[in-house]
Scaffold this motif. Structure first.
Motif, mmCIF file in Angstrom:
data_model
loop_
_atom_site.group_PDB
_atom_site.id
_atom_site.type_symbol
_atom_site.label_atom_id
_atom_site.label_comp_id
_atom_site.label_asym_id
_atom_site.label_seq_id
_atom_site.Cartn_x
_atom_site.Cartn_y
_atom_site.Cartn_z
ATOM 1 N N UNK A 1 0.926 -1.318 -0.175
ATOM 2 C CA UNK A 1 -0.082 0.099 -0.013
ATOM 3 C C UNK A 1 0.851 1.077 -0.007
ATOM 4 N N UNK A 2 1.894 1.454 1.026
ATOM 5 C CA UNK A 2 2.747 2.544 1.180
ATOM 6 C C UNK A 2 3.847 2.521 0.228
ATOM 7 N N UNK A 3 4.335 1.120 -0.078
ATOM 8 C CA UNK A 3 5.726 1.190 -0.837
ATOM 9 C C UNK A 3 6.490 0.638 0.282
ATOM 10 N N UNK A 4 7.616 -0.049 0.039
ATOM 11 C CA UNK A 4 8.414 -0.540 0.992
ATOM 12 C C UNK A 4 9.428 0.510 1.313
ATOM 13 N N UNK A 5 10.315 0.387 2.720
ATOM 14 C CA UNK A 5 10.857 1.316 3.175
ATOM 15 C C UNK A 5 12.379 1.597 2.183
ATOM 16 N N UNK A 6 12.896 2.637 2.108
ATOM 17 C CA UNK A 6 14.163 2.698 1.538
ATOM 18 C C UNK A 6 15.142 1.535 2.091
ATOM 19 N N UNK A 7 15.013 1.060 3.125
ATOM 20 C CA UNK A 7 16.236 0.072 3.826
ATOM 21 C C UNK A 7 16.053 -1.179 3.008
ATOM 22 N N UNK A 8 15.163 -1.342 2.334
ATOM 23 C CA UNK A 8 14.900 -2.783 1.684
ATOM 24 C C UNK A 8 15.945 -2.836 0.713
ATOM 25 N N UNK A 9 16.588 -1.883 0.168
ATOM 26 C CA UNK A 9 17.669 -1.702 -0.956
ATOM 27 C C UNK A 9 18.823 -2.253 -0.306
ATOM 28 N N UNK A 10 19.182 -2.036 1.132
ATOM 29 C CA UNK A 10 20.327 -2.674 1.792
ATOM 30 C C UNK A 10 20.036 -4.045 1.822
ATOM 31 N N UNK A 11 19.035 -4.764 2.082
ATOM 32 C CA UNK A 11 19.005 -6.280 1.975
ATOM 33 C C UNK A 11 19.127 -6.567 0.413
ATOM 34 N N UNK A 12 18.696 -5.819 -0.652
ATOM 35 C CA UNK A 12 19.000 -6.190 -1.955
ATOM 36 C C UNK A 12 20.421 -6.359 -2.225
ATOM 37 N N UNK A 13 21.075 -5.210 -1.912
ATOM 38 C CA UNK A 13 22.495 -5.048 -1.957
ATOM 39 C C UNK A 13 23.277 -6.297 -1.247
ATOM 40 N N UNK A 14 22.924 -6.710 -0.099
ATOM 41 C CA UNK A 14 23.700 -7.804 0.647
ATOM 42 C C UNK A 14 23.222 -9.158 -0.037
ATOM 43 N N UNK A 15 22.051 -9.312 -0.686
ATOM 44 C CA UNK A 15 21.760 -10.536 -1.495
ATOM 45 C C UNK A 15 22.741 -10.654 -2.774
ATOM 46 N N UNK A 16 22.778 -9.285 -3.459
ATOM 47 C CA UNK A 16 23.545 -9.602 -4.754
ATOM 48 C C UNK A 16 25.340 -9.516 -4.454
ATOM 49 N N UNK A 17 25.660 -8.945 -3.345
ATOM 50 C CA UNK A 17 27.200 -9.117 -2.899
ATOM 51 C C UNK A 17 27.454 -10.306 -2.431
ATOM 52 N N UNK A 18 26.494 -11.184 -1.945
ATOM 53 C CA UNK A 18 26.761 -12.677 -1.448
ATOM 54 C C UNK A 18 26.060 -13.671 -2.286
ATOM 55 N N UNK A 19 26.198 -13.341 -4.051
ATOM 56 C CA UNK A 19 25.660 -14.342 -4.862
ATOM 57 C C UNK A 19 24.241 -14.765 -4.856
#
Length: 132
Positions: free
Chosen positions: A47-65
């Motif tokens: 409804x409101x959109x995800x928090x900007x912090x979700x980008x930190x999780x996506x970056x961690x996923x990418x950096x860890x393969x």
């Protein structure tokens, strides 16, 4: 191990970096107790959109393969962070690992900082089904 209920102490900031959870503690959660509130948080993302912090999780996923489109972190990878250090820590969020109280599954929790409008200090289970 310390049993916690997520989002219960969001108003009680205990560290200078404004996070409630300490990544060096070994936390356990009752996933069944957490599910209803976590589903409400996920609905608020829609409804409101995800928090900007979700980008930190996506970056961690990418950096860890791992795949950021279909997140697939494994218990094997996250277990080494459990009670040791955060998966990530930024001005917007920290990612910590908690364990299920009644089984051997691990969950990634994103704790939002006060910089996340609408989600200040919200603790979100990012891996609702646990890690693989």
């Amino acid at each position: 191990m310390i049993k916690i209920k997520l989002n219960e102490d969001a108003g009680k900031i205990v560290s200078i970096d404004e996070y409630v959870l300490d990544p060096t503690e070994k936390y356990v959660i009752d996933i069944e107790e957490e599910m209803e509130f976590q589903k409400a948080i996920m609905r608020s993302f829609q409804i409101m959109g995800p928090p900007p912090a979700l980008k930190n999780y996506h970056a961690w996923l990418f950096e860890n393969g791992f795949n950021a489109e279909t997140p697939n972190p494994t218990n094997e990878v996250v277990a080494r962070y459990y009670g040791v250090k955060p998966l990530w820590k930024t001005a917007y969020s920290q990612g910590i690992v908690v364990k299920a109280e009644n089984d051997s599954d691990y969950f990634i929790i994103m704790e939002c900082s006060n910089k996340n409008k609408g989600y200040k200090h919200t603790q979100v289970i990012l891996t609702l089904g646990g890690c693989m």
